[in-house]
Design a protein around this motif. Structure first.
Motif: not given
Length: 353
Positions: A198-204, A123-124, A128-129
């Motif tokens: 909703n910005r398209g993060d692939p985590y889910v 996840s971002c 990502g962080s």
């Protein structure tokens, strides 16, 4: 070894919470520098009590150090051409913070390093962080001249899936054989703000892939759902929340449940307090038999998986089969507006140059 971290002692709780709420990659807030310390101060007494209840602090550093040392011992055997191997822990919000780890790496004269996320699914807001912070320290020269590559996700690695599956099977064995196939498996992962999703993060997608891989190993023996925990603040977060799912199952007459932490590899407050003390207690009050699948902690199967992941990465990278970063890591979320994210990906793709 990159992770969120947790306060090892109760007095570290405020600093941990302040650092967490200051991170716009994880929890986007308006006027972040003003609001984050205020929110942290308000929440500190409650969270301090929770850390007292689980034994006086988070065990995540102890487990990460154990996993890292055991992984490196195996790596020395699996990949002797790059031995000796040494692990460093870089937590995002608790000691040892990335800046301290950067200083230690510079003092040790490290010239080659792998940024190895300890979040299995990307996840971002998490991996990502951590990579953003590592990039900031690296760009500033705080680690000296280091050649970098990245292991950014491994949520369907066979060793990881095997370790999780074994723990689920151990939990299932504690139920009566006559009703074992009716036990509901609730795979619980840390939730995300919907603004991140909703910005398209692939985590889910990646957490769901891990769940599906575990269920394949189990032969789809039980009914299951993926649920989400640890929502913070008033904004909309990904659901359904784990606690609400337990209440819903009780209402539907499903009285036997196993909670499976699918995105956490070590015990910390989300497992030891939220799952063990809050949700299991709530389930029992509703007349349910509810258990938790153990975290991976000192699992030899899991530690072997970590060593295999790194060994394969080293082999593929040295032979030129892979670049410093994966193809997937190079793709920003379609809704990403973070300049740091783009710069970080470019920096790591060039090996930290």
């Amino acid at each position: 070894m990159l992770n969120m971290g947790g306060p090892s002692t109760v007095p570290e709780t405020y600093d941990f919470l302040r650092n967490l709420f200051m991170d716009g990659d994880l929890i986007p807030l308006p006027f972040q520098r003003v609001l984050a310390p205020l929110i942290a101060k308000r929440r500190t007494p409650q969270i301090e009590k929770q850390y007292v209840d689980i034994g006086g602090g988070s065990p995540i550093l102890r487990y990460t150090d154990y996993q890292g040392a055991a992984m490196c011992a195996l790596l020395d055997e699996l990949h002797p051409e790059t031995a000796p191997h040494k692990h460093y822990v870089a937590f995002r919000y608790a000691n040892p913070l990335t800046q301290e780890t950067a200083r230690r790496m510079r003092e040790d004269g490290i010239k080659r390093a792998i940024a190895f996320t300890q979040y299995p699914q990307y996840s971002c807001s998490t991996t990502g962080s951590s990579l953003n912070e590592l990039f900031r320290r690296g760009r500033a020269g705080e680690m000296g001249e280091v050649e970098w590559s990245v292991i950014d996700r491994w949520g369907t690695h066979p060793g990881f899936i095997k370790a999780v599956t074994q723990n689920v099977e151990a939990a299932l064995s504690k139920f009566e054989p006559s009703s074992r196939s009716d036990v509901v498996l609730l795979f619980s992962a840390h939730s995300l703000p919907m603004s991140v999703v909703n910005r398209g993060d692939p985590y889910v997608l990646e957490v769901a892939a891990s769940v599906n891989a575990v269920m394949d190993q189990l032969g789809h023996s039980n009914p299951y759902r993926l649920v989400w925990q640890s929502q913070v603040g008033p904004s909309a977060w990904l659901g359904m929340q784990t606690g609400e799912a337990i209440k819903g199952l009780a209402r539907l007459g499903k009285k036997q449940v196993i909670l499976v932490p699918i995105a956490f590899t070590s015990d910390h407050i989300e497992t030891l307090y939220e799952l063990d003390m809050e949700y299991i207690k709530e389930g029992k009050e509703l007349g349910m038999e509810i258990r938790r699948s153990e975290s991976l902690n000192e699992s030899p199967v899991f530690i072997r998986a970590l060593a295999d992941i790194v060994s394969q990465h080293l082999s593929d990278f040295s032979s030129g089969k892979i670049d410093p970063t994966s193809v997937q890591m190079g793709l920003r979320c379609p809704g990403c507006k973070s300049a740091t994210c783009g710069q970080q990906k470019h920096w790591f793709a060039r090996g930290g140059r």
